[in-house]
Design an enzyme around this catalytic site. Structure first.
Site, PDB file in Angstrom:
ATOM      1  N   ASP A  62       0.862  -1.172   0.000  1.00 15.61           N
ATOM      2  CA  ASP A  62       0.000   0.000   0.000  1.00 15.61           C
ATOM      3  C   ASP A  62       0.903   1.228   0.000  1.00 15.61           C
ATOM      4  OD1 ASP A  62      -2.107   1.747  -0.015  1.00 15.61           O
ATOM      5  OD2 ASP A  62      -3.194   0.774   1.618  1.00 15.61           O
TER       6      ASP A  62
HETATM    7  C1  NOJ Z   1      -3.835   4.030  -0.010  1.00 13.87           C
HETATM    8  C2  NOJ Z   1      -5.059   3.181   0.129  1.00 13.87           C
HETATM    9  O1  NOJ Z   1      -5.022   2.498   1.362  1.00 13.87           O
HETATM   10  C3  NOJ Z   1      -5.234   2.170  -0.977  1.00 13.87           C
HETATM   11  O2  NOJ Z   1      -6.489   1.563  -0.846  1.00 13.87           O
HETATM   12  C4  NOJ Z   1      -5.072   2.817  -2.320  1.00 13.87           C
HETATM   13  O3  NOJ Z   1      -5.268   1.871  -3.339  1.00 13.87           O
HETATM   14  C5  NOJ Z   1      -3.684   3.437  -2.396  1.00 13.87           C
HETATM   15  N1  NOJ Z   1      -3.546   4.421  -1.353  1.00 13.87           N
HETATM   16  C6  NOJ Z   1      -3.411   4.075  -3.757  1.00 13.87           C
HETATM   17  O4  NOJ Z   1      -4.134   5.223  -3.900  1.00 13.87           O
END
Ligand code: NOJ
Length: 734
Positions: free
Chosen positions: A292
């Protein structure tokens, strides 16, 4: 004759030489006729460590409008970068950057472009939590296919979706993004969305690669706070959180995203057990895991890595192949390989996983996205129809005293509330390229519906929050002259989603006070409630005659909502998550484990049952359920069993009815939930008609349990099959 032979011979020789040269100049990895594995192996065998490492990084490209994911703009993107997050809505910039990757690098490896396409790309449909309330997997699959088509044609190859985190704390803002509190529901809708995004062939220019997230346990965030610790026992990990992922992997999801949360001391992004032992070794996933945003670097504040280099080492060796915006792999991985801390074998495996997905997406053979006109990509009539239908089936009629709804034979309706004319908030969080101008507001939807039937008046009454009551008078004055009052209330879009936790799930007091004021007029009060989470409605329940949970229905939700209000449409949504009586009950969910004293242990100050249970949802018609009809009452472990139930529409309107099938195992080696959903089926039942619903039980799959190691057991003994208040006992014998 002789000359002709010589000429033919010469021609043959030349063509052989040319053919050989051609073969030489066409490496195996560029040959579309070769298998993906041959191409992957050939390419990796030619790559340097530096080229390999670059493939394992993801930066951003374009303007990032997500406040939670701000980072230094990446000005200097190396042409050989593995992946980019693509924020633009047309392929032009992507193609330019792709050209650099293809032409300015030694091996010409295409970039994979990813983006958060969560509930639609430009055609924004209801949030996932709402989608699950439709209990219509076909429709969800179709909506995801629309999102995939719009995204891929705009230059996005890969979506960071679906989120299949079981979530039982509605204070957590991300409850909006998943399919609710139940493992089976998350699994079934996760699979539907993987199928919708990926279709049968990733190289189809209308499909995108899916990403199961957030692996794993993120939904257990303590007290609904985001990014925090999660306490998950091995037993709960397996029986609550793993199932949707296992099913999503089986359905062929190309990628997974490793989670932010610390799982009982080992963060999701440094967890060798979940990422390697289970995902890769046991389940055989051959795609890749992306971290993430920042979750590798965050191993430092989480207290398991002293610096970024150690974080890179831990995440990589645990099984995270791609680094999303941490700048830790590009900075440290090559060095870690040189120091022998990361093996070349592991590096090769990681690169192969990334390349495999790029080959499957057809990126090597067709790296560029055709630059089509927006009108051919977005908001196509068929796409809007799907968005509208999905909204229609997601809406849940929570209460309807004395048949307040539908509103028929009335001439004046007062439409009040801060949500009535808002378009923006109907789209929810993660709206991708959604635009509020594309949306129909609730007021417009009601106008479309009631034109020539009733006169509408409007007053906002108050804002979403704050204590300004100066609009109350206007609201009261229009309501006084109306036959019914429709109050459009709810949460702002930014109150749910990432980093959007709330300590209470009540609506701000100003909205409740507005309802209380209008209730005094003695007219029917109908609430349209838009939110990204279940709300605490016990006070509003007393102040209203009917409540429709409309969630964040997307751009096309308003017409079907108005259609439900008028009675053109019969509501059919049922809750995919419990609505607590009050915030203090949280966590409260239907599939809790059994209590030592089921009749005691109640709250002294509030009811101990939820206000609206999982699977609750009213209709304008009535259904009569027959008795459960099992094919047998006793079966051997290896045998199958089926149970049917006849459902009759006894009311005056055709309706879509969902039957939820639960099981319970009252005595087992481990204490199991009081009941567990194992199957559901939705059918249209015309008025007066009877339809049969059937649950085909595979005993090990549906009655068995999983232990803390992920092993499945089926024990001999008695089980219950449950539909609403009907229950039958069946016996499983050795
Ligand atoms: C953080 C988020 O937790 C995740 O769900 C998302 O896909 C990513 N950022 C990319 O934006």
């Amino acid at each position: 004759m002789r000359n002709r032979k010589i000429i033919l011979g010469l021609l043959l020789a030349v063509s052989c030489i040319l053919g050989a040269q051609n073969k030489k100049s066409m490496p195996i990895y560029k040959d579309a006729k070769r298998s993906v594995e041959e191409r992957v192996n050939d390419l990796v065998s030619q790559m340097t460590v530096e080229e390999k490492v670059l493939q394992l990084n993801q930066y951003t490209l374009g303007r990032n409008d997500n406040a939670n994911n701000m980072a230094d703009p990446v000005n200097d993107i190396p042409p050989g970068i593995g992946s980019l997050i693509y924020f633009s809505s047309n392929p032009e910039l992507r193609n330019r950057v792709q050209k650099r990757a293809m032409k300015e690098t030694r091996l010409g490896i295409p970039v994979i472009f990813g983006y958060d396409v969560i509930h639609g790309y430009r055609t924004v449909y209801p949030i996932s939590l709402a989608q699950a309330c439709s209990w219509n997997t076909d429709l969800v699959e179709k909506a995801c296919a629309v999102a995939a088509q719009e995204a891929r044609m705009s230059g996005v190859d890969w979506t960071f979706s679906p989120m299949i985190d079981v979530a039982r704390d509605p204070r957590w803002g991300r409850v909006a993004e998943g399919y609710g509190e139940d493992p089976y529901t998350n699994a079934v809708f996760g699979v539907a969305s993987v199928k919708g995004y990926q279709g049968n062939d990733l190289s189809n220019p209308q499909n995108v690669a899916a990403c199961l997230k957030h692996y794993i346990g993120y939904g257990a965030s303590e007290a609904g706070r985001d990014y925090v610790y999660t306490e998950i026992s091995q037993q709960t990990l397996w029986d609550t959180y793993m199932h949707p992922y296992e099913e999503g992997v089986k359905a062929g999801a190309a990628t997974l995203m490793s989670s932010f949360n610390d799982i009982s001391g080992t963060p999701g992004s440094a967890n060798h057990y979940t990422l390697t032992e289970i995902l890769k070794e046991r389940w055989g996933h051959d795609g890749f895991v992306v971290s993430d945003w920042g979750s590798i670097e965050q191993l430092r504040p989480q207290g398991v890595a002293k610096d970024k280099k150690e974080a890179a080492l831990k995440a990589f060796n645990a099984g995270v192949e791609m680094d999303m915006m941490n700048r830790s792999y590009d900075n440290h991985l090559a060095e870690l390989v040189k120091e022998g801390k990361v093996s070349e074998e592991k590096l090769n495996d990681a690169v192969k996983r990334v390349l495999r997905i790029k080959f499957r997406l057809g990126l090597f053979d067709k790296p560029y996205t055709p630059n089509g006109a927006e009108k051919d990509r977005f908001l196509l009539p068929k796409s809007l129809e799907i968005a509208e239908k999905l909204a229609e089936e997601s809406i849940v009629l929570l209460k309807n005293d004395n048949k307040t709804l539908p509103l028929t034979n009335i001439s004046k309706i007062a439409v009040v509330g801060p949500m009535a004319k808002s378009k923006w908030h109907l789209l929810g969080s993660w709206r991708a390229q959604g635009q509020s101008d594309d949306a129909i507001s609730l007021f417009e939807g009601l106008e479309n519906e009631f034109k020539n039937k009733a006169q509408l008046s409007y007053a906002s009454g108050c804002d979403f929050e704050g204590d300004d009551k100066s609009g109350f008078e206007e609201a009261k004055s229009i309501a006084k002259n109306a036959d019914a009052i429709i109050l459009c209330l709810g949460e702002k879009a930014q109150w749910s989603g990432e980093n959007a936790s709330r300590s209470t799930i009540t609506l701000p007091q100003i909205q409740e006070e507005l309802v209380a004021e209008l209730k005094k007029l003695g007219k029917p009060v109908i609430l349209l409630l838009s939110s990204g989470r279940p709300l605490e409605l016990n006070r509003l329940d007393k102040l209203s005659n009917a409540m429709l949970q409309i969630w964040q229905p997307g751009i096309a939700g308003a017409n079907p909502i108005a259609g439900i209000v008028s009675g053109r449409i019969n509501p059919s949504g049922k809750l995919s998550i419990t609505f607590p009586y009050s915030t203090g009950q949280i966590p409260i969910y239907y599939n809790h484990r059994q209590s030592a004293r089921p009749h005691q242990g109640k709250y002294q100050d509030i009811p101990s049952t939820p206000l609206y249970e999982f699977a609750h949802g009213l209709s304008y018609t009535s259904y009569e359920y027959g008795e459960l009809q099992p094919s047998a009452l006793k079966i051997k472990k290896g045998n199958k069993l089926s149970v049917s139930i006849a459902v009759t529409n006894t009311g005056n309107m055709d309706g879509l009815e969902t039957v939820h099938w639960f099981i319970s195992d009252p005595v087992s080696t481990i204490s199991r939930p009081v009941k567990e959903l194992k199957h559901f089926e939705k059918q249209m039942i015309e008025k007066g008609q009877t339809k049969t619903f059937t649950f085909n039980i595979d005993p090990i799959r549906d009655l068995g349990f999983v232990n803390g190691k992920g092993e499945k057991f089926l024990e001999a003994g008695e089980y219950y099959i449950i539909v609403k208040d009907k229950k039958i006992k069946v016996e499983v014998q050795d």
